[in-house]
Enzyme design. Structure first.
Site, short mmCIF file in Angstrom:
data_model
loop_
_atom_site.label_atom_id
_atom_site.label_comp_id
_atom_site.label_asym_id
_atom_site.label_seq_id
_atom_site.Cartn_x
_atom_site.Cartn_y
_atom_site.Cartn_z
N ASN A 159 26.59 0.39 -9.60
CA ASN A 159 28.41 0.85 -9.92
C ASN A 159 28.14 1.43 -9.53
O ASN A 159 30.29 1.56 -9.59
CB ASN A 159 27.96 0.17 -11.18
N LYS A 182 17.16 7.52 -3.08
CA LYS A 182 17.04 6.28 -3.21
C LYS A 182 17.81 6.01 -3.53
O LYS A 182 18.37 5.57 -4.96
CB LYS A 182 16.00 5.51 -3.80
N PRO A 183 18.86 5.43 -2.88
CA PRO A 183 20.10 4.76 -3.66
C PRO A 183 19.95 3.42 -3.60
O PRO A 183 19.41 2.65 -3.31
CB PRO A 183 21.29 4.69 -2.41
N GLU A 258 19.33 8.01 -17.21
CA GLU A 258 20.71 7.99 -17.47
C GLU A 258 20.83 6.08 -17.58
O GLU A 258 21.18 4.82 -16.97
CB GLU A 258 22.13 7.87 -16.40
N ARG A 286 37.69 -0.96 -15.98
CA ARG A 286 37.57 0.12 -15.48
C ARG A 286 36.14 -1.21 -14.74
O ARG A 286 35.71 -1.02 -15.11
CB ARG A 286 36.99 1.28 -15.80
N CYS A 292 27.81 1.29 -17.75
CA CYS A 292 27.23 1.57 -18.89
C CYS A 292 28.10 1.93 -20.24
O CYS A 292 27.22 1.71 -21.20
CB CYS A 292 26.49 2.64 -18.53
N GLU A 389 23.79 -6.70 -21.97
CA GLU A 389 24.80 -5.59 -21.00
C GLU A 389 25.30 -6.69 -21.07
O GLU A 389 25.26 -7.57 -19.73
CB GLU A 389 23.95 -4.38 -20.15
P1 NAD Z 1 18.50 -1.21 -11.51
O1 NAD Z 1 17.89 -0.82 -13.17
O2 NAD Z 1 17.82 -2.04 -10.91
O3 NAD Z 1 18.68 -0.10 -10.95
C1 NAD Z 1 18.54 1.38 -10.12
C2 NAD Z 1 18.09 1.71 -8.98
O4 NAD Z 1 16.60 2.17 -9.75
C3 NAD Z 1 18.16 1.01 -8.40
O5 NAD Z 1 18.68 2.29 -7.37
C4 NAD Z 1 16.86 0.41 -7.65
O6 NAD Z 1 17.07 0.38 -6.91
C5 NAD Z 1 16.25 1.16 -8.78
N1 NAD Z 1 14.62 0.06 -9.14
C6 NAD Z 1 14.88 -1.15 -9.23
N2 NAD Z 1 13.31 -1.33 -9.35
C7 NAD Z 1 12.36 0.02 -9.52
C8 NAD Z 1 11.37 0.34 -9.56
N3 NAD Z 1 10.18 -0.53 -9.89
N4 NAD Z 1 10.56 1.56 -9.12
C9 NAD Z 1 11.80 2.28 -9.06
N5 NAD Z 1 12.68 2.33 -8.70
C10 NAD Z 1 13.32 0.89 -8.59
O7 NAD Z 1 19.76 -1.12 -12.64
P2 NAD Z 1 21.03 -1.08 -11.82
O8 NAD Z 1 21.50 -3.07 -11.61
O9 NAD Z 1 21.11 -1.12 -10.06
O10 NAD Z 1 22.65 -0.84 -12.20
C11 NAD Z 1 23.36 -1.36 -13.52
C12 NAD Z 1 22.57 -0.54 -14.71
O11 NAD Z 1 22.81 1.00 -14.54
C13 NAD Z 1 22.86 -0.98 -15.62
O12 NAD Z 1 22.28 -1.38 -16.81
C14 NAD Z 1 23.86 0.22 -16.24
O13 NAD Z 1 23.98 0.20 -17.67
C15 NAD Z 1 23.38 1.70 -15.76
N6 NAD Z 1 23.81 2.76 -15.51
C16 NAD Z 1 23.52 3.65 -16.72
C17 NAD Z 1 24.62 5.14 -16.17
C18 NAD Z 1 24.28 5.70 -17.32
O14 NAD Z 1 24.93 7.21 -16.81
N7 NAD Z 1 23.99 5.77 -18.29
C19 NAD Z 1 25.53 5.24 -15.11
C20 NAD Z 1 25.56 3.54 -14.29
C21 NAD Z 1 25.03 2.68 -14.20
#
Ligand code: NAD
Length: 490
Positions: A159, A182-183, A258, A286, A292, A389
């Site tokens: 995001n 890893k992005p 986070e 936003r 988050c 969420e």
């Molecule tokens: P996600 O947890 O699906 O993915 C985040 C990252 O984790 C990605 O790079 C993904 O490839 C990786 N990932 C997924 N499965 C994995 C596994 N089994 N092992 C290791 N890595 C793995 O989240 P998303 O959909 O990319 O992002 C949205 C989430 O992020 C929302 O819950 C949001 O609230 C949270 N977020 C939190 C903050 C904060 O600072 N608190 C900021 C931005 C987003």
């Protein structure tokens, strides 16, 4: 430096390991899609477990020299990267909009915000301090020094593709840690551009290693199990955060997490309604609501709920929805089909339980993953979106009567990232700030996020803080050395 246009050959789309751009060991690549058009922008290297193992070994070896670099050298690299990011604002913003969907003006805002983490941590690098005292019996001097924790695993969400990277990478560089990064698979391009910028800024080979992949667990798993990585810094969902926390236990790794949020946005009866509506637009819209910190539940006092909702609906209905790359767009697409389906499901569920749609309430019938900005009134307590969420442009208004009631309802969630309160009474503001179970509170503002502030949550929203004075501490270990106050005479 030329970064890229999405289809240009100047954007490196390989893995970045030991200062070199290399293909995946399998030779495979995966597509990156534009969520506004469903068109494939390009393909990037699909990293494997073997690539992951090589990357973490490189980070482990590079740590030996990197920890010895001077704070000034590390600060200079960050400062140079900060300047490079800013001078490439338009290209980076266009790339981010293409792979993630946010409107160009928001993408430019993220570039500035993301760059600021590098400037902030370039200043922090030179300010890592220690402590000195004497044992209570006066025999030993205690010298407290801080050292880098060691190689770090960094994992980011889609995001905020640039800012989530700089917030972690900037801190690690300042502290003297090497990294494997890893992005998110949905938005790898901005991160690859960032790696190229850091290389140009003079970051030594092997300090930052980037492995893009379509199979996250296959790459992150070997890093967590390696015994080389000493810390994991993750931003993403609570579900994945818990997986990493469990994996971290096996090697007793430091964790900064986070995670998700479910922010209450509380409008008290004495609030300035103009400011409250403005704040709601910022806190809700936003990033198309894909943040988050996004206001997830808007609690509005019964006396003003009708007027507040009417004004909010008017503002939401006036937003221009479309491809973020087109000038004048206010709201871009959601990130993917799953995100769109989830938002649609949550709205339909609330409406089926009795919520009223004041504006929006539907996906847009066009290419891309568009959902109309939506305001719901009289959302019942049992609607699913109270405990999920939303991650979309949907503002559910929940009506309350008393302070005690709204505090109880606001805190009735496993998450605790951000909260907002609107009131003109300073005592009330202080009372709510103390009562809300969150890591960050916005009083009469819909924006909580700054490199100068400790960003993070409590409860299941995470562990640790990023930014502020404490951010760098997450990447440092304390060491205490005991030295006799009066050395024995020879
Ligand atoms: P996600 O947890 O699906 O993915 C985040 C990252 O984790 C990605 O790079 C993904 O490839 C990786 N990932 C997924 N499965 C994995 C596994 N089994 N092992 C290791 N890595 C793995 O989240 P998303 O959909 O990319 O992002 C949205 C989430 O992020 C929302 O819950 C949001 O609230 C949270 N977020 C939190 C903050 C904060 O600072 N608190 C900021 C931005 C987003």
């Amino acid at each position: 430096m030329t970064i890229t246009t999405p289809n240009s050959t100047t954007l490196k789309t390989e893995l970045f390991i030991d200062g070199e751009w290399v293909p995946s060991s399998s030779g495979a690549r995966f597509p990156v899609e534009n969520p506004a058009t469903n068109q494939v922008l390009t393909q990037v290297a699909d990293g494997t477990a073997a690539d992951a193992r090589r990357a973490i070994e490189v980070a482990g070896s590079a740590q030996v020299e990197w920890r010895r670099t001077s704070p000034r050298d590390r600060a200079d690299i960050l400062r140079a990267a900060y300047e490079l990011i800013l001078s490439n604002t338009d290209e980076l913003a266009a790339l981010m909009t293409a792979e993630m969907g946010k409107p160009l003006n928001e993408a430019r805002g993220e570039v500035a915000y993301a760059a600021e983490f590098f400037r902030w941590f370039s200043e922090e690098a030179a300010r890592i301090d220690g402590d000195s005292t004497v044992t209570v019996d006066g025999v030993h001097r205690i010298l407290v020094t801080k050292e880098p924790v060691g190689p770090c695993v960094l994992v980011t969400p889609w995001n905020f593709p640039l800012a989530m990277g700089t917030r972690k990478i900037g801190t690690a560089i300042a502290a003297g840690c090497t990294m494997v990064f890893k992005p998110a698979e949905l938005t790898p391009l901005t991160s690859l551009a960032l790696a190229a910028i850091l290389q140009e800024a003079g970051l030594p080979d092997g300090v930052l290693n980037v492995v893009t992949t379509s199979r996250p667990a296959e790459v992150v798993g070997p890093w967590m199990a390696s015994g080389i990585a000493r810390k994991v810094s993750f931003t993403g969902s609570t579900e994945v955060g818990k997986i990493l926390l469990r994996q971290a236990a096996d090697n007793v790794m430091r964790c900064s997490l986070e995670l998700g949020g479910n922010a209450p946005f509380i409008v008290l009866p004495d609030a300035d309604l103009d400011r409250a509506v403005e704040g709601a637009m910022a806190a809700k819209m936003r990033n198309m609501g894909e943040a988050c910190t996004a206001a997830n539940r808007l609690f509005v006092h019964r006396d003003i709920a009708g007027e507040f909702s009417r004004r909010l609906a008017e503002r939401m209905a006036a937003l221009r929805v479309g491809d973020g790359a087109v000038d004048g767009t206010d709201v871009g697409p959601l990130i993917d089909q799953a995100g769109l389906d989830k938002v649609e499901h949550l709205v339909n569920d609330a409406v089926a339980r009795g919520a009223k749609v004041l504006t929006g309430g539907d996906r847009l019938q066009r290419a891309g993953y568009f959902y109309a900005p939506t305001v719901l009134l009289d959302v019942p307590a049992d609607a699913e979106l109270n405990s999920a969420e939303i991650f979309g442009p949907v503002a559910p208004v929940l009506v309350f009567d008393t302070e005690d009631e709204v505090v109880q309802r606001a805190n009735d969630t496993e998450w605790g990232l951000a909260g907002y309160v609107f009131t003109q009474d300073v005592d009330r503001a202080a009372r709510f700030s103390a009562a809300l179970e969150v890591g960050m509170v916005g009083v009469n503002t819909g924006v909580v996020s700054s490199p100068a502030a400790p960003f993070g949550g409590i409860k299941q929203s995470g562990l640790g803080r990023e930014g502020g004075r404490v951010g760098i501490e997450e990447f440092l270990e304390y060491k205490y050395t005991a030295i006799p106050v009066i050395p024995a005479s020879r």
